[in-house]
Write a protein that holds these residues in place. Structure first.
Motif, PDB file in Angstrom:
ATOM      1  N   MET A 166      -6.043  38.535 -33.522  1.00  0.00           N
ATOM      2  CA  MET A 166      -5.809  37.498 -34.526  1.00  0.00           C
ATOM      3  C   MET A 166      -5.444  36.127 -33.955  1.00  0.00           C
ATOM      4  SD  MET A 166      -6.478  38.862 -37.397  1.00  0.00           S
ATOM      5  CE  MET A 166      -5.795  37.650 -38.547  1.00  0.00           C
ATOM      6  N   THR A 167      -5.075  36.062 -32.676  1.00  0.00           N
ATOM      7  CA  THR A 167      -4.662  34.783 -32.108  1.00  0.00           C
ATOM      8  C   THR A 167      -5.802  34.134 -31.319  1.00  0.00           C
ATOM      9  OG1 THR A 167      -3.010  33.669 -30.741  1.00  0.00           O
ATOM     10  CG2 THR A 167      -3.753  35.826 -29.990  1.00  0.00           C
ATOM     11  N   ASN A 168      -5.789  32.812 -31.301  1.00  0.00           N
ATOM     12  CA  ASN A 168      -6.765  32.059 -30.506  1.00  0.00           C
ATOM     13  C   ASN A 168      -6.134  31.462 -29.260  1.00  0.00           C
ATOM     14  OD1 ASN A 168      -8.981  32.437 -32.297  1.00  0.00           O
ATOM     15  ND2 ASN A 168      -8.140  30.864 -33.662  1.00  0.00           N
ATOM     16  N   ASP A 169      -4.813  31.582 -29.148  1.00  0.00           N
ATOM     17  CA  ASP A 169      -4.105  31.059 -27.989  1.00  0.00           C
ATOM     18  C   ASP A 169      -4.354  31.967 -26.777  1.00  0.00           C
ATOM     19  OD1 ASP A 169      -1.570  31.046 -26.161  1.00  0.00           O
ATOM     20  OD2 ASP A 169      -1.474  29.152 -27.276  1.00  0.00           O
ATOM     21  N   GLN A 170      -4.871  31.400 -25.690  1.00  0.00           N
ATOM     22  CA  GLN A 170      -5.269  32.203 -24.540  1.00  0.00           C
ATOM     23  C   GLN A 170      -4.084  32.883 -23.866  1.00  0.00           C
ATOM     24  OE1 GLN A 170      -8.439  33.020 -23.662  1.00  0.00           O
ATOM     25  NE2 GLN A 170      -8.851  31.976 -25.621  1.00  0.00           N
ATOM     26  N   GLU A 171      -2.943  32.201 -23.804  1.00  0.00           N
ATOM     27  CA  GLU A 171      -1.755  32.806 -23.196  1.00  0.00           C
ATOM     28  C   GLU A 171      -1.279  34.002 -24.025  1.00  0.00           C
ATOM     29  OE1 GLU A 171      -0.081  32.300 -20.310  1.00  0.00           O
ATOM     30  OE2 GLU A 171      -1.794  31.030 -19.796  1.00  0.00           O
ATOM     31  N   GLU A 172      -1.301  33.843 -25.342  1.00  0.00           N
ATOM     32  CA  GLU A 172      -0.891  34.945 -26.207  1.00  0.00           C
ATOM     33  C   GLU A 172      -1.872  36.109 -26.116  1.00  0.00           C
ATOM     34  OE1 GLU A 172      -0.384  33.476 -30.153  1.00  0.00           O
ATOM     35  OE2 GLU A 172       1.591  32.586 -29.723  1.00  0.00           O
ATOM     36  N   ARG A 173      -3.174  35.794 -26.067  1.00  0.00           N
ATOM     37  CA  ARG A 173      -4.177  36.852 -25.935  1.00  0.00           C
ATOM     38  C   ARG A 173      -3.973  37.632 -24.641  1.00  0.00           C
ATOM     39  NH1 ARG A 173      -8.716  37.043 -29.060  1.00  0.00           N
ATOM     40  NH2 ARG A 173      -9.928  37.897 -27.335  1.00  0.00           N
ATOM     41  N   LYS A 174      -3.647  36.908 -23.573  1.00  0.00           N
ATOM     42  CA  LYS A 174      -3.402  37.564 -22.284  1.00  0.00           C
ATOM     43  C   LYS A 174      -2.192  38.480 -22.369  1.00  0.00           C
ATOM     44  CE  LYS A 174      -2.514  36.567 -17.401  1.00  0.00           C
ATOM     45  NZ  LYS A 174      -2.311  35.498 -16.381  1.00  0.00           N
ATOM     46  N   MET A 175      -1.120  38.001 -23.010  1.00  0.00           N
ATOM     47  CA  MET A 175       0.104  38.791 -23.126  1.00  0.00           C
ATOM     48  C   MET A 175      -0.121  40.026 -23.994  1.00  0.00           C
ATOM     49  SD  MET A 175       3.811  37.685 -24.737  1.00  0.00           S
ATOM     50  CE  MET A 175       3.114  37.538 -26.399  1.00  0.00           C
TER      51      MET A 175
END
Length: 230
Positions: A166-175
């Motif tokens: 659901m997220t588009n933020d790359q750092e959040e996707r990585k986490m």
């Protein structure tokens, strides 16, 4: 790995925690399968025991009530003891919880080889050991884990997978992606332990607990040789 309030971990620490968590989950799955096959009782899955306790209280099945109360109580005592050892400032050993569980399982195996140990003391000792083991690794990276609690693992796996999608933020996707992988491997570790037990139970006989002892001993030696704190 208590207390929980730790600073940001290095990549080496995260890898160590992940490997330890998988091995501990394997042991938990193996031991839970042992409890089900030998004593018809879970030794690390307290949700199942709580359900059995509730239904048995309403139907008056005192045998199941006794075993459920025993294993739940001893599991809680094990967590209490493991947590106290983890925060005890006078204790400098990083592996005391490993060696305590190893000691209990070896003593139980030796005694059971010569004498038939009844179900109640058996599940008391094993439940206490699993409670201690549950306190050894409590997080992998920024994701809290529980090596004995499969329901919580699957719950966190599904949540992290949903947040990843659901997220588009790359750092959040990585986490979130990293957390999901850690949790999936943890679940597979538990599943593998439960899978292996029926394959070896007939050949190991009274020494069935020496297999998890070997795994825990390898973990303890590995930690002692490593300069990375747990």
């Amino acid at each position: 790995m208590l207390p929980e309030a730790k600073a940001s971990l290095s990549a080496e620490q995260i890898r160590l925690h992940e490997r330890l968590a998988i091995l501990l989950a394997f042991v938990a799955g193996y031991m839970d399968a042992t409890g089900i096959i030998k004593w018809k009782t879970y030794v690390s899955f307290m949700s199942g025991n709580t359900t059995q306790l509730g239904t048995s209280l309403s139907s008056g099945k005192w045998g199941i009530i006794m075993t459920s109360v025993t294993v739940i109580g001893c599991f809680l005592l094990g967590i209490y003891a493991g947590t106290c050892l983890a925060v005890w400032k006078k204790c400098k050993s990083k592996t005391i919880s490993f060696y305590l569980v190893i000691f209990l399982l070896i003593i139980y195996s030796v005694v059971s080889y010569y004498h038939q140990i009844p179900a109640i003391p058996s599940i008391a000792i094993i439940g206490f050991s699993m409670g201690i083991m549950n306190t050894i690794v409590t997080s992998v990276g920024n994701q809290k884990v529980n090596t004995d609690f499969v329901t919580g693992t699957l719950n966190s796996l599904a949540k992290n997978t949903a947040l990843f999608s659901m997220t588009n933020d790359q750092e959040e996707r990585k986490m979130y992606g990293s957390n999901a992988i850690h949790l999936l491997l943890l679940w597979l570790g538990f599943l593998s332990g439960a899978f292996v037990l029926p394959l070896v139970i007939s050949s190991l006989g009274s020494w069935i607990l020496l297999f998890p002892v070997l795994i825990l001993l390898i973990c303890a030696v590995w930690i002692n040789k490593s300069a990375i704190p747990i």
